[in-house]
Design an enzyme around this catalytic site. Sequence first.
Site, PDB file in Angstrom:
ATOM      1  N   ASP A 188       0.907  -1.152   0.000  1.00  0.00           N
ATOM      2  CA  ASP A 188       0.000   0.000   0.000  1.00  0.00           C
ATOM      3  C   ASP A 188       0.939   1.192   0.000  1.00  0.00           C
ATOM      4  O   ASP A 188       1.621   1.451   1.000  1.00  0.00           O
ATOM      5  CB  ASP A 188      -0.868   0.002   1.265  1.00  0.00           C
ATOM      6  CG  ASP A 188      -1.865   1.145   1.236  1.00  0.00           C
ATOM      7  OD1 ASP A 188      -1.419   2.304   1.088  1.00  0.00           O
ATOM      8  OD2 ASP A 188      -3.077   0.895   1.347  1.00  0.00           O
ATOM      9  N   HIS A 189       1.006   1.899  -1.125  1.00  0.00           N
ATOM     10  CA  HIS A 189       2.107   2.864  -1.249  1.00  0.00           C
ATOM     11  C   HIS A 189       2.003   4.007  -0.232  1.00  0.00           C
ATOM     12  O   HIS A 189       2.987   4.692   0.033  1.00  0.00           O
ATOM     13  CB  HIS A 189       2.232   3.386  -2.683  1.00  0.00           C
ATOM     14  CG  HIS A 189       1.211   4.407  -3.073  1.00  0.00           C
ATOM     15  ND1 HIS A 189      -0.059   4.083  -3.448  1.00  0.00           N
ATOM     16  CD2 HIS A 189       1.281   5.755  -3.138  1.00  0.00           C
ATOM     17  CE1 HIS A 189      -0.728   5.195  -3.727  1.00  0.00           C
ATOM     18  NE2 HIS A 189       0.064   6.233  -3.552  1.00  0.00           N
ATOM     19  N   HIS A 251      -5.758   2.839   1.775  1.00  0.00           N
ATOM     20  CA  HIS A 251      -4.885   3.963   2.153  1.00  0.00           C
ATOM     21  C   HIS A 251      -5.400   4.666   3.414  1.00  0.00           C
ATOM     22  O   HIS A 251      -4.650   4.941   4.346  1.00  0.00           O
ATOM     23  CB  HIS A 251      -4.816   5.007   1.034  1.00  0.00           C
ATOM     24  CG  HIS A 251      -4.333   4.474  -0.285  1.00  0.00           C
ATOM     25  ND1 HIS A 251      -3.392   3.494  -0.383  1.00  0.00           N
ATOM     26  CD2 HIS A 251      -4.649   4.801  -1.562  1.00  0.00           C
ATOM     27  CE1 HIS A 251      -3.152   3.238  -1.660  1.00  0.00           C
ATOM     28  NE2 HIS A 251      -3.908   4.014  -2.388  1.00  0.00           N
TER      29      HIS A 251
HETATM   30  C1  BG6 Z   1      -3.965   4.831  -5.893  1.00  0.00           C
HETATM   31  C2  BG6 Z   1      -5.371   4.925  -6.398  1.00  0.00           C
HETATM   32  O1  BG6 Z   1      -3.813   3.702  -5.070  1.00  0.00           O
HETATM   33  O2  BG6 Z   1      -3.661   6.005  -5.133  1.00  0.00           O
HETATM   34  C3  BG6 Z   1      -5.549   6.188  -7.238  1.00  0.00           C
HETATM   35  O3  BG6 Z   1      -5.658   3.780  -7.181  1.00  0.00           O
HETATM   36  C4  BG6 Z   1      -5.131   7.402  -6.458  1.00  0.00           C
HETATM   37  O4  BG6 Z   1      -6.894   6.306  -7.662  1.00  0.00           O
HETATM   38  C5  BG6 Z   1      -3.733   7.203  -5.880  1.00  0.00           C
HETATM   39  O5  BG6 Z   1      -5.146   8.504  -7.347  1.00  0.00           O
HETATM   40  C6  BG6 Z   1      -3.395   8.335  -4.946  1.00  0.00           C
HETATM   41  O6  BG6 Z   1      -2.055   8.242  -4.597  1.00  0.00           O
HETATM   42  P1  BG6 Z   1      -1.233   9.535  -4.173  1.00  0.00           P
HETATM   43  O7  BG6 Z   1       0.081   8.995  -3.763  1.00  0.00           O
HETATM   44  O8  BG6 Z   1      -1.177  10.417  -5.392  1.00  0.00           O
HETATM   45  O9  BG6 Z   1      -2.002  10.182  -3.079  1.00  0.00           O
END
Ligand code: BG6
Length: 515
Positions: A188-189, A251
């Site tokens: 989960d990044h 997230h």
């Molecule tokens: C991804 C989602 O996991 O996270 C996207 O699939 C979203 O829809 C993105 O835009 C948001 O990531 P960050 O790092 O730009 O907040």
Amino acid sequence: MAEISHSNVNNPAPDYTLVIFGASGDLTQRKLIPAVFSLFRQNLLPPGFRLIGYARSEMTDQQFRTRLTESLTEHCPDCSSENPAWKKFIDCISYCPGQYDSPDNFAQLAQRIHSSGSANVLFYLSTPPSVFVPIIQGLADSGLSKPPQNGFARIIIEKPFGRDLASAQELNQHIRRAFREEQIFRIDHYLGKETVQNLLVFRFANSIFEPIWNNKYIDHVQITVAETVDVAGRGSYYDQSGALRDMLQNHMMHLLCLVAMEPPHSLKADAIRDEKVQVLRSLQPLTPESVDSSLIRAQYSAGKVKGHHVPGYLELEDVPNDSKTETFAAIKMFIDNWRWSEVPFYLRTGKTLPARVTEIGIHFKSVPHVLFNLPDAPASPLPPNVLTLRIQPNEGMSLRFQVKVPGAADDIQPLTMNFGYADAFGDKPPEAYERLILEAAEGDATLFTRSDEVETAWEFFAPVLQCCNQNNSKPLPSYPAGSWGPAAGDELIERDGREWYLTRRPVSPKAVESL
Ligand code: BG6
């Protein structure tokens, strides 16, 4: 987690091969290759590191390298393909075309890995989830999932991890037939973001916050993940997912857990993840009746974001014109334990909102007895203290508090004390994927989701998803692109006498570019 204060430079992983499934896809070019290249430039890859791209498209090694070179500057603005480091890096990359369900192709992949010199291997599943199971099966049947003697075979799995409890459980069962839990890294990044990791440091490396981090002093918590982007180009994925599955269940639940968890007894992966799971288990279950009053879903219609016209969600080519998928969701939740009893957590997320901002707001209780009044609102209660953890952009923290305005009168005014990462540390924080790939290569699963974590989060959302399915015949409220979501999203919090709050923070010049 590798100790936060230590650099991994002194402790690199042994030589290994990174195999990316879905190598011709968008994520590989946009995030993974720039992240691995950045690790290479920082000397954080072992000398015998190799990267093999695997995907269905027919390509030679050279064609794959050319494709990556062409896309490098687009996705990594401070990278140049003319850079000698890139030329050196690209030499360690090769490509293996193959189907995801072909034993022959997996045998070819195994041969490539074995001839790459190191038996250690890190697989990265960056494909659509529909092919997760065949790939895992292929790895098991070809023997690739079995760690070599004194070495490792690990697998990173991209989200979405299932689309509900049953599918997540099924996927967990499939993976566990091929890999042991310690080999599995569900990514989960958000957990790779510096500011998200800093939540643990902020809470548990400072002693002054813990005594007030509870229902005695905190009135409520807000978590906003607002995005300006729409879903153009990703409609077919997004329509199966929606804001609930795409952002909230993963997230945002990680953010909530890190804010609400008890202190872990150590920084070991399981110590932290045990505490996070406890939070998920303590979430007050939603019932079909409470979902109606606690959850708002809506879909964007045409509008303007930052001055640019954005077509409505239903106008997108790859979205059915009767889709009921939400692009905005707001939810009110409670955590039933001693620390958080009766403290509402309000979470909201949406696409095509006016600003890109992820913030956690800790709203403290008002003073018990008002001695001072604001000059322009003498009868109102004082604005309470708010601690804002700015996850992105303009990463940092701020604290709102009252100060006396200099002068003879007893006038007071709310002010914000501000800390910005860019001011304190200069550079932009590293990309989340860099840290995560590094941690997986080192076998540290702290920043990855454990199977019970993912399943418990789905369990909480089960009645929500059920209600959404049942309500599918009802029209979904809409909000114009460029607005802060539907009126009902504001009412969710306003009917409790509160309002959404985002910091009006001074933006440092260094942070402006990331806004
Ligand atoms: C991804 C989602 O996991 O996270 C996207 O699939 C979203 O829809 C993105 O835009 C948001 O990531 P960050 O790092 O730009 O907040």
